[in-house]
Design an enzyme around this catalytic site. Structure first.
Site, PDB file in Angstrom:
ATOM      1  N   ASP A  49       0.822  -1.216   0.000  1.00 59.31           N
ATOM      2  CA  ASP A  49       0.000   0.000   0.000  1.00 59.31           C
ATOM      3  C   ASP A  49       0.853   1.262   0.000  1.00 59.31           C
ATOM      4  O   ASP A  49       2.055   1.224   0.270  1.00 59.31           O
ATOM      5  CB  ASP A  49      -0.872   0.019   1.258  1.00 59.31           C
ATOM      6  CG  ASP A  49      -2.111  -0.849   1.088  1.00 59.31           C
ATOM      7  OD1 ASP A  49      -2.371  -1.299  -0.033  1.00 59.31           O
ATOM      8  OD2 ASP A  49      -2.801  -1.060   2.097  1.00 59.31           O
ATOM      9  N   LYS A  71      -4.173   3.208  -2.530  1.00 60.42           N
ATOM     10  CA  LYS A  71      -5.340   4.039  -2.790  1.00 60.42           C
ATOM     11  C   LYS A  71      -5.020   5.380  -2.171  1.00 60.42           C
ATOM     12  O   LYS A  71      -4.477   5.449  -1.081  1.00 60.42           O
ATOM     13  CB  LYS A  71      -6.575   3.450  -2.109  1.00 60.42           C
ATOM     14  CG  LYS A  71      -6.976   2.124  -2.708  1.00 60.42           C
ATOM     15  CD  LYS A  71      -8.001   1.452  -1.845  1.00 60.42           C
ATOM     16  CE  LYS A  71      -7.473   1.182  -0.472  1.00 60.42           C
ATOM     17  NZ  LYS A  71      -7.890  -0.046   0.134  1.00 60.42           N
ATOM     18  N   MET A 186      -7.148   9.310   9.774  1.00 61.82           N
ATOM     19  CA  MET A 186      -7.759   9.890   8.566  1.00 61.82           C
ATOM     20  C   MET A 186      -8.655  11.086   8.900  1.00 61.82           C
ATOM     21  O   MET A 186      -9.741  11.247   8.335  1.00 61.82           O
ATOM     22  CB  MET A 186      -8.600   8.818   7.829  1.00 61.82           C
ATOM     23  CG  MET A 186      -7.759   7.644   7.354  1.00 61.82           C
ATOM     24  SD  MET A 186      -8.732   6.308   6.648  1.00 61.82           S
ATOM     25  CE  MET A 186      -9.192   5.372   8.098  1.00 61.82           C
TER      26      MET A 186
HETATM   27  N1  SAH Z   1      -3.759   0.116   9.169  1.00 61.60           N
HETATM   28  C1  SAH Z   1      -3.175   1.405   9.485  1.00 61.60           C
HETATM   29  C2  SAH Z   1      -4.154   2.544   9.295  1.00 61.60           C
HETATM   30  C3  SAH Z   1      -4.602   2.749   7.870  1.00 61.60           C
HETATM   31  S1  SAH Z   1      -5.699   4.093   7.680  1.00 61.60           S
HETATM   32  C4  SAH Z   1      -2.624   1.378  10.908  1.00 61.60           C
HETATM   33  O1  SAH Z   1      -2.911   0.454  11.663  1.00 61.60           O
HETATM   34  O2  SAH Z   1      -1.868   2.301  11.265  1.00 61.60           O
HETATM   35  C5  SAH Z   1      -4.605   5.385   7.203  1.00 61.60           C
HETATM   36  C6  SAH Z   1      -4.446   6.374   8.329  1.00 61.60           C
HETATM   37  O3  SAH Z   1      -3.535   5.865   9.281  1.00 61.60           O
HETATM   38  C7  SAH Z   1      -3.840   7.692   7.916  1.00 61.60           C
HETATM   39  O4  SAH Z   1      -4.802   8.557   7.374  1.00 61.60           O
HETATM   40  C8  SAH Z   1      -3.326   8.196   9.234  1.00 61.60           C
HETATM   41  O5  SAH Z   1      -4.377   8.700  10.030  1.00 61.60           O
HETATM   42  C9  SAH Z   1      -2.839   6.924   9.879  1.00 61.60           C
HETATM   43  N2  SAH Z   1      -1.397   6.698   9.670  1.00 61.60           N
HETATM   44  C10 SAH Z   1      -0.820   5.640   9.090  1.00 61.60           C
HETATM   45  N3  SAH Z   1       0.520   5.745   9.114  1.00 61.60           N
HETATM   46  C11 SAH Z   1       0.798   6.913   9.729  1.00 61.60           C
HETATM   47  C12 SAH Z   1       1.998   7.595  10.069  1.00 61.60           C
HETATM   48  N4  SAH Z   1       3.203   7.094   9.789  1.00 61.60           N
HETATM   49  N5  SAH Z   1       1.888   8.772  10.720  1.00 61.60           N
HETATM   50  C13 SAH Z   1       0.694   9.289  11.040  1.00 61.60           C
HETATM   51  N6  SAH Z   1      -0.470   8.691  10.737  1.00 61.60           N
HETATM   52  C14 SAH Z   1      -0.426   7.521  10.095  1.00 61.60           C
END
Ligand code: SAH
Length: 282
Positions: A49, A71, A186
């Site tokens: 992803d 996406k 998000m």
């Molecule tokens: N499965 C992922 C989340 C996916 S949804 C998890 O468990 O972290 C995507 C959202 O995750 C982004 O919009 C943001 O809010 C958050 N996110 C993912 N990686 C991030 C990062 N390195 N720093 C800050 N927010 C992050």
């Protein structure tokens, strides 16, 4: 991998025809699990992803095929069924398939949907959890999710639904009352609306808020603000997604616990919660 060998012999192998639905953590390759590292070293195809960075993909076995299945934020995810079908197809072709997702695959990652498709198709799979951004990212920002005497509950919330709008499926009133600490994924785009709803539900305007962008990567940025000021602060700062929004008193502890900032010379204050008590009393 060799110097990890005492731990590795007992790890399972990614077999041909299997899919490992794997979390890559929030960004720092040091936060990968041993199983994720194993999968990277064994996969024929890695379907990854947008949130999985090059430092992690560089750990792939030479010769592994890297397939991007990203996406972009907020858009309807019409491609999701295609991704799931692709995983089935690769497995049926006898490939060792690593499905690599940011953070944890089962936290706002649609990993459940992909797994359901695999079950339906009879494709064998393993789920490898990862450190979710809402946990690891906060640790790198120096913000504990829970702290004794501050909060005994925390809620993980999505700031937009599949249509890209603030989800009405979230009961903001109940959340505002029931979860002293909110970790919003998000949520950057809709931070103004979310802050309004929390205020309307009785949260204080001076309640501390942190926005943690690109957590655990070299580009990590943290904005400390308040519920009333956060929307303007986000707009002024130009802080960018991916980002987490954290609402709650635990954010104050960052003044003491920003260990990453301390490496850059930030002076840590040992008692941010007491200081607050004193300044309120005075
Ligand atoms: N499965 C992922 C989340 C996916 S949804 C998890 O468990 O972290 C995507 C959202 O995750 C982004 O919009 C943001 O809010 C958050 N996110 C993912 N990686 C991030 C990062 N390195 N720093 C800050 N927010 C992050």
């Amino acid at each position: 991998m060799e110097n990890l060998s005492p731990a590795l012999p007992s790890l399972p192998s990614l077999e041909p025809g299997w899919v490992w639905l794997t979390g890559a953590g929030p960004g720092d390759p040091g936060l990968l699990t041993l199983l994720a590292l194993r999968g990277l070293g064994q996969a024929d195809v890695i379907v990854y992803d947008a949130l999985v960075g090059p430092e992690i993909l560089n750990l792939a076995r030479p010769g592994a095929v890297l397939e991007y299945a990203g996406k972009r934020g907020g858009k309807p995810s019409a491609k999701q069924p295609d991704i799931s079908r692709r995983l089935v197809q690769l497995a049926r072709d006898g490939k060792r398939v690593l499905r690599l997702k940011g953070g944890d695959p089962f936290v706002f990652g649609r990993g459940g949907e992909e797994a359901l498709t695999l079950v339906e198709a009879g494709v064998p799979f393993r789920v490898v959890p990862g450190i979710s951004a809402g946990i690891g990212g906060l640790a790198y920002a120096g913000i504990p999710l829970t702290h004794r005497d501050v909060n005994s509950a925390v809620a993980f919330v999505t700031g937009h639904d599949t249509n890209g709008i603030v989800p009405d499926s979230v009961d903001w009133n109940a959340l505002a009352r029931g979860a002293p600490v909110l970790v919003l994924y998000m949520a950057l785009k809709h931070i103004a609306t979310i802050a309004e709803r929390l205020r309307a539900a009785g949260r204080r305007g001076d309640e501390p808020v942190a926005v943690v962008s690109r957590a655990t990567t070299a580009g990590q940025r943290v904005l400390e603000t308040t519920l009333d000021a956060c929307a303007a602060a986000v707009a002024d700062s130009g802080i960018e997604p991916p980002a987490l929004v954290v609402v709650g008193e635990v954010v104050r502890l960052r003044a003491a616990l920003d260990w990453l900032g301390a490496l850059d010379g930030r002076a840590l204050v040992p008692d941010p919660l007491q200081r607050r008590g004193r300044s309120e009393a005075g």
